[in-house]
Scaffold this active site. Structure first.
Site, short mmCIF file in Angstrom:
data_model
loop_
_atom_site.label_atom_id
_atom_site.label_comp_id
_atom_site.label_asym_id
_atom_site.label_seq_id
_atom_site.Cartn_x
_atom_site.Cartn_y
_atom_site.Cartn_z
N VAL A 90 0.87 -1.18 0.00
CA VAL A 90 0.00 0.00 0.00
C VAL A 90 0.90 1.23 0.00
O VAL A 90 1.81 1.34 0.82
CB VAL A 90 -0.93 0.01 1.23
CG1 VAL A 90 -2.04 1.05 1.03
CG2 VAL A 90 -1.54 -1.36 1.48
N ILE A 91 0.68 2.11 -0.96
CA ILE A 91 1.53 3.29 -1.11
C ILE A 91 0.69 4.54 -0.91
O ILE A 91 -0.41 4.68 -1.49
CB ILE A 91 2.24 3.28 -2.48
CG1 ILE A 91 3.14 2.04 -2.56
CG2 ILE A 91 3.06 4.57 -2.67
CD1 ILE A 91 3.86 1.85 -3.88
N HIS A 97 -7.50 7.15 1.62
CA HIS A 97 -7.66 5.75 1.26
C HIS A 97 -6.57 4.89 1.89
O HIS A 97 -6.83 3.80 2.40
CB HIS A 97 -7.61 5.62 -0.27
CG HIS A 97 -8.62 4.69 -0.82
ND1 HIS A 97 -9.82 5.10 -1.33
CD2 HIS A 97 -8.62 3.34 -0.92
CE1 HIS A 97 -10.52 4.06 -1.74
NE2 HIS A 97 -9.81 2.98 -1.49
N PHE A 122 2.05 -11.09 8.40
CA PHE A 122 1.73 -9.78 7.79
C PHE A 122 2.90 -9.32 6.92
O PHE A 122 3.92 -8.85 7.43
CB PHE A 122 1.47 -8.77 8.92
CG PHE A 122 0.97 -7.44 8.48
CD1 PHE A 122 -0.33 -7.26 8.04
CD2 PHE A 122 1.80 -6.32 8.51
CE1 PHE A 122 -0.81 -6.02 7.66
CE2 PHE A 122 1.34 -5.06 8.13
CZ PHE A 122 0.02 -4.92 7.70
#
Ligand code: DLZ
Length: 158
Positions: A90-91, A97, A122
């Protein structure tokens, strides 16, 4: 950050449990796939180096990190697994978001760890920019997929 300046992806197979009889599920998010596929390769190569046979590695691909907890649950329900690895990247963008996806993915995976009897590792990178993700998926800070595979074998042997 704790890993700045370090590559933590070295491991000594002789000091780790054998994965010979282990069955491992891997859920991989397709969002930022140039990152997640490198993490996936690092994880699979490491599982193999630790003795996990390829027929005992089950892989599900999902659209994004948000879908990882569901895929991990399906892997657990359908295969008799020793451990599961959730892989995503995730960036940070310009909206909130990022925060919602990171929070819900981490919480969903933690819920599986407490509600199910299979450890879920994870391996979701949560970076401020693409370069940070590159550095941690086979770049100067190593490959977090390697570290996730080592964690999976350790947790499976608990
Ligand atoms: C929508 C979205 C955005 C903006 N960014 C990412 C990201 O950086 N990494 C990731 O894995 N997924 C992202 N997604 C997609 C969501 O995870 C999810 O797939 C969609 O919201 C559909 O539920």
């Amino acid at each position: 950050m704790a890993t700045s300046g370090t590559d933590l992806s070295f491991f000594d197979a002789s000091s780790l449990p054998s994965g010979e009889h282990m069955r491992v599920g891997i859920a991989v998010a397709e969002w930022n796939s140039e990152i997640t596929e490198n993490l996936y390769r690092g994880a699979v190569d490491t599982l193999s180096a630790l003795g996990v046979v390829s027929n005992n590695i089950h892989t599900y691909r999902v659209p994004g990190a948000f879908e990882l907890p569901h895929a991990c649950k399906k892997l657990i329900d359908r295969h008799q697994l020793s451990a599961v690895i959730a892989i995503g990247s995730v960036i940070q963008g310009e909206t909130k978001h990022f925060d919602f996806i990171c929070q819900s993915t981490a919480q969903g995976i933690m819920n599986l760890n407490t509600d199910q009897n299979v450890p879920v590792i994870f391996c979701v990178l949560t970076d401020n920019n693409l370069q940070q993700a590159i550095d941690r998926s086979g770049g100067k800070h190593g490959n977090k997929g390697v570290e996730a595979a080592v964690a999976a074998v350790k947790m499976a042997a608990l």
